[in-house]
Design a protein around this motif. Structure first.
Motif, PDB file in Angstrom:
ATOM      1  N   GLN A   6       0.844  -1.187   0.000  1.00  0.00           N
ATOM      2  CA  GLN A   6       0.000   0.000   0.000  1.00  0.00           C
ATOM      3  C   GLN A   6       0.885   1.245   0.000  1.00  0.00           C
ATOM      4  O   GLN A   6       1.926   1.268   0.664  1.00  0.00           O
ATOM      5  N   PRO A   7       0.510   2.279  -0.766  1.00  0.00           N
ATOM      6  CA  PRO A   7       1.316   3.500  -0.778  1.00  0.00           C
ATOM      7  C   PRO A   7       1.339   4.146   0.605  1.00  0.00           C
ATOM      8  O   PRO A   7       0.343   4.109   1.345  1.00  0.00           O
ATOM      9  N   VAL A   8       2.476   4.691   0.951  1.00  0.00           N
ATOM     10  CA  VAL A   8       2.650   5.363   2.228  1.00  0.00           C
ATOM     11  C   VAL A   8       2.485   6.861   2.021  1.00  0.00           C
ATOM     12  O   VAL A   8       3.105   7.447   1.133  1.00  0.00           O
ATOM     13  N   ARG A   9       1.630   7.474   2.821  1.00  0.00           N
ATOM     14  CA  ARG A   9       1.405   8.908   2.715  1.00  0.00           C
ATOM     15  C   ARG A   9       2.612   9.664   3.269  1.00  0.00           C
ATOM     16  O   ARG A   9       3.046   9.421   4.382  1.00  0.00           O
ATOM     17  N   GLN A  10       3.158  10.544   2.451  1.00  0.00           N
ATOM     18  CA  GLN A  10       4.290  11.346   2.880  1.00  0.00           C
ATOM     19  C   GLN A  10       3.788  12.598   3.595  1.00  0.00           C
ATOM     20  O   GLN A  10       3.031  13.387   3.023  1.00  0.00           O
ATOM     21  N   VAL A  11       4.188  12.761   4.813  1.00  0.00           N
ATOM     22  CA  VAL A  11       3.739  13.895   5.622  1.00  0.00           C
ATOM     23  C   VAL A  11       4.958  14.587   6.205  1.00  0.00           C
ATOM     24  O   VAL A  11       5.850  13.923   6.765  1.00  0.00           O
ATOM     25  N   ARG A  12       4.994  15.894   6.063  1.00  0.00           N
ATOM     26  CA  ARG A  12       6.080  16.652   6.655  1.00  0.00           C
ATOM     27  C   ARG A  12       5.867  16.751   8.167  1.00  0.00           C
ATOM     28  O   ARG A  12       4.737  16.758   8.643  1.00  0.00           O
ATOM     29  N   THR A  13       6.961  16.869   8.888  1.00  0.00           N
ATOM     30  CA  THR A  13       6.900  16.809  10.350  1.00  0.00           C
ATOM     31  C   THR A  13       5.974  17.868  10.922  1.00  0.00           C
ATOM     32  O   THR A  13       5.166  17.585  11.813  1.00  0.00           O
ATOM     33  N   HIS A  14       6.051  19.090  10.416  1.00  0.00           N
ATOM     34  CA  HIS A  14       5.225  20.152  10.999  1.00  0.00           C
ATOM     35  C   HIS A  14       3.733  19.893  10.781  1.00  0.00           C
ATOM     36  O   HIS A  14       2.896  20.331  11.565  1.00  0.00           O
ATOM     37  N   GLU A  15       3.381  19.127   9.723  1.00  0.00           N
ATOM     38  CA  GLU A  15       1.977  18.794   9.490  1.00  0.00           C
ATOM     39  C   GLU A  15       1.455  17.849  10.568  1.00  0.00           C
ATOM     40  O   GLU A  15       0.274  17.912  10.951  1.00  0.00           O
ATOM     41  N   LEU A  16       2.318  16.973  11.055  1.00  0.00           N
ATOM     42  CA  LEU A  16       1.921  16.086  12.148  1.00  0.00           C
ATOM     43  C   LEU A  16       1.675  16.890  13.426  1.00  0.00           C
ATOM     44  O   LEU A  16       0.756  16.594  14.191  1.00  0.00           O
ATOM     45  N   VAL A  17       2.511  17.904  13.649  1.00  0.00           N
ATOM     46  CA  VAL A  17       2.310  18.780  14.808  1.00  0.00           C
ATOM     47  C   VAL A  17       0.985  19.521  14.676  1.00  0.00           C
ATOM     48  O   VAL A  17       0.202  19.600  15.626  1.00  0.00           O
ATOM     49  N   LEU A  18       0.725  20.055  13.481  1.00  0.00           N
ATOM     50  CA  LEU A  18      -0.549  20.745  13.235  1.00  0.00           C
ATOM     51  C   LEU A  18      -1.730  19.824  13.514  1.00  0.00           C
ATOM     52  O   LEU A  18      -2.706  20.213  14.161  1.00  0.00           O
ATOM     53  N   GLN A  19      -1.644  18.602  13.010  1.00  0.00           N
ATOM     54  CA  GLN A  19      -2.734  17.648  13.205  1.00  0.00           C
ATOM     55  C   GLN A  19      -2.969  17.385  14.687  1.00  0.00           C
ATOM     56  O   GLN A  19      -4.120  17.326  15.145  1.00  0.00           O
ATOM     57  N   SER A  20      -1.898  17.253  15.440  1.00  0.00           N
ATOM     58  CA  SER A  20      -2.030  16.980  16.871  1.00  0.00           C
ATOM     59  C   SER A  20      -2.685  18.154  17.603  1.00  0.00           C
ATOM     60  O   SER A  20      -3.568  17.958  18.447  1.00  0.00           O
ATOM     61  N   PHE A  46       6.234  16.372  21.416  1.00  0.00           N
ATOM     62  CA  PHE A  46       5.861  15.938  20.072  1.00  0.00           C
ATOM     63  C   PHE A  46       6.928  15.037  19.455  1.00  0.00           C
ATOM     64  O   PHE A  46       6.656  14.349  18.458  1.00  0.00           O
ATOM     65  N   GLY A  47       8.126  15.096  20.007  1.00  0.00           N
ATOM     66  CA  GLY A  47       9.215  14.329  19.427  1.00  0.00           C
ATOM     67  C   GLY A  47       9.716  14.913  18.133  1.00  0.00           C
ATOM     68  O   GLY A  47      10.117  14.184  17.215  1.00  0.00           O
ATOM     69  N   VAL A  48       9.680  16.251  18.041  1.00  0.00           N
ATOM     70  CA  VAL A  48      10.116  16.926  16.819  1.00  0.00           C
ATOM     71  C   VAL A  48      11.148  17.993  17.180  1.00  0.00           C
ATOM     72  O   VAL A  48      11.325  18.351  18.350  1.00  0.00           O
ATOM     73  N   SER A  49      11.798  18.522  16.162  1.00  0.00           N
ATOM     74  CA  SER A  49      12.749  19.607  16.384  1.00  0.00           C
ATOM     75  C   SER A  49      11.991  20.901  16.657  1.00  0.00           C
ATOM     76  O   SER A  49      10.814  21.045  16.305  1.00  0.00           O
ATOM     77  N   ARG A  50      12.666  21.858  17.285  1.00  0.00           N
ATOM     78  CA  ARG A  50      12.030  23.143  17.558  1.00  0.00           C
ATOM     79  C   ARG A  50      11.739  23.890  16.261  1.00  0.00           C
ATOM     80  O   ARG A  50      10.766  24.652  16.190  1.00  0.00           O
ATOM     81  N   SER A  51      12.531  23.687  15.226  1.00  0.00           N
ATOM     82  CA  SER A  51      12.262  24.346  13.939  1.00  0.00           C
ATOM     83  C   SER A  51      10.963  23.831  13.324  1.00  0.00           C
ATOM     84  O   SER A  51      10.174  24.603  12.763  1.00  0.00           O
ATOM     85  N   ALA A  52      10.710  22.515  13.425  1.00  0.00           N
ATOM     86  CA  ALA A  52       9.456  21.948  12.913  1.00  0.00           C
ATOM     87  C   ALA A  52       8.272  22.461  13.719  1.00  0.00           C
ATOM     88  O   ALA A  52       7.207  22.761  13.165  1.00  0.00           O
ATOM     89  N   LEU A  53       8.442  22.577  15.029  1.00  0.00           N
ATOM     90  CA  LEU A  53       7.387  23.107  15.877  1.00  0.00           C
ATOM     91  C   LEU A  53       7.090  24.552  15.507  1.00  0.00           C
ATOM     92  O   LEU A  53       5.916  24.946  15.391  1.00  0.00           O
ATOM     93  N   ARG A  54       8.136  25.363  15.306  1.00  0.00           N
ATOM     94  CA  ARG A  54       7.938  26.772  14.951  1.00  0.00           C
ATOM     95  C   ARG A  54       7.198  26.901  13.621  1.00  0.00           C
ATOM     96  O   ARG A  54       6.365  27.785  13.450  1.00  0.00           O
ATOM     97  N   GLU A  55       7.507  26.013  12.682  1.00  0.00           N
ATOM     98  CA  GLU A  55       6.825  26.055  11.386  1.00  0.00           C
ATOM     99  C   GLU A  55       5.336  25.793  11.546  1.00  0.00           C
ATOM    100  O   GLU A  55       4.493  26.463  10.937  1.00  0.00           O
ATOM    101  N   ALA A  56       4.994  24.834  12.383  1.00  0.00           N
ATOM    102  CA  ALA A  56       3.585  24.550  12.642  1.00  0.00           C
ATOM    103  C   ALA A  56       2.907  25.732  13.319  1.00  0.00           C
ATOM    104  O   ALA A  56       1.769  26.100  12.975  1.00  0.00           O
ATOM    105  N   LEU A  57       3.581  26.352  14.275  1.00  0.00           N
ATOM    106  CA  LEU A  57       3.001  27.494  14.981  1.00  0.00           C
ATOM    107  C   LEU A  57       2.819  28.680  14.042  1.00  0.00           C
ATOM    108  O   LEU A  57       1.846  29.436  14.166  1.00  0.00           O
ATOM    109  N   ARG A  58       3.747  28.849  13.101  1.00  0.00           N
ATOM    110  CA  ARG A  58       3.597  29.945  12.132  1.00  0.00           C
ATOM    111  C   ARG A  58       2.370  29.739  11.255  1.00  0.00           C
ATOM    112  O   ARG A  58       1.668  30.702  10.911  1.00  0.00           O
ATOM    113  N   VAL A  59       2.111  28.495  10.879  1.00  0.00           N
ATOM    114  CA  VAL A  59       0.913  28.210  10.081  1.00  0.00           C
ATOM    115  C   VAL A  59      -0.340  28.571  10.873  1.00  0.00           C
ATOM    116  O   VAL A  59      -1.261  29.223  10.362  1.00  0.00           O
TER     117      VAL A  59
END
Length: 246
Positions: A6-20, A46-59
């Protein structure tokens, strides 16, 4: 038996933070006014880098549901807010500029929203709201007013009527749609052959629309609002059609 891949959905890290974060809002665990933990605490959760978290917060800040205050004081950090008006207006302006919606689509949306706004305002608007709308019309009627200021006040008038209708969503959508075409309408106002005559005509319509709302004649106010929008905005639609300039 062959393996079925089955194809695996590619998701960027900050999108997972947004979803949460969205899931917490949908569950009612995050509400307007709540503060998020500091980045140094939230990123490991979240188990992510602070840069990924900041990207989610900016969105989230861009779409008007979060405000981030830098610093270390009691007011610093990210806070959940409700600020849809500016965010929707910004997004709609960009999509309109990119051609996502035609001028005709925008005009028809304006007609539907403002018919509803004027009809509802006739039944629900307070005297204070209508007085404020009247003051805007008076300012638009000043002799020598330039198209740019007139256009700002015109937007303010229509948004004020929408906000007095008692429907917050209608008000927000009206503001976003009207704001999306504000630059285009300004250029059209600046290009009219006889600006004082155009100003007087538009203000007669504004004055009459407000009079009908004050009198509780919502259906008539809605009809005039549609005529008002189609009269000027409609000319922009005609100019935008293929072959119109030929």
């Amino acid at each position: 038996m062959p393996v079925e891949w089955q194809p695996v959905r590619q998701v960027r890290t900050h999108e997972l933070v947004l979803q949460s974060i969205e899931e917490q809002v949908f569950a009612g665990k995050l509400r307007a006014g709540d503060r998020l933990p500091p980045e140094r605490e939230l990123a490991p959760v979240f188990g992510v880098s602070r840069s990924a978290l900041r990207e989610a917060l900016r969105v989230l800040e861009t779409i008007g549901v979060l405000v981030a205050q830098p610093g270390r004081g009691p007011d610093s950090g990210a806070r959940i807010v409700r600020n849809p008006d500016d965010a929707l207006g910004r997004l709609l302006r960009l999509h309109f500029a990119l051609g996502s919606y035609s001028l005709h689509d925008v005009m028809e949306a304006r007609v539907a929203l403002e018919r509803a706004s004027f009809a509802a305002a006739a039944a629900h608007a307070s005297g204070a709201d209508l007085d404020a709308a009247g003051e805007i019309v008076q300012r638009m009627s000043r002799e020598g007013i330039e198209p740019e200021e007139f256009n700002e006040l015109d937007t303010e008038f229509h948004v004020k009527v929408a906000s007095s209708s008692g429907n917050a969503l209608t008000s927000t959508l009206t503001a976003a749609v009207r704001e999306s075409v504000r630059p285009l309408i300004l250029r059209a106002l600046e290009d009219v052959d006889d600006w004082p005559a155009a100003q007087a005509h538009l203000n007669r319509q504004h004055t009459e629309m407000l009079r009908l709302v004050r009198a509780g004649r919502g259906a008539e106010a809605a009809d005039l609002a549609e005529q008002h929008i189609r009269g000027f905005h409609g000319t922009l639609v005609d100019e935008d059609r293929p072959g119109a300039a030929e």
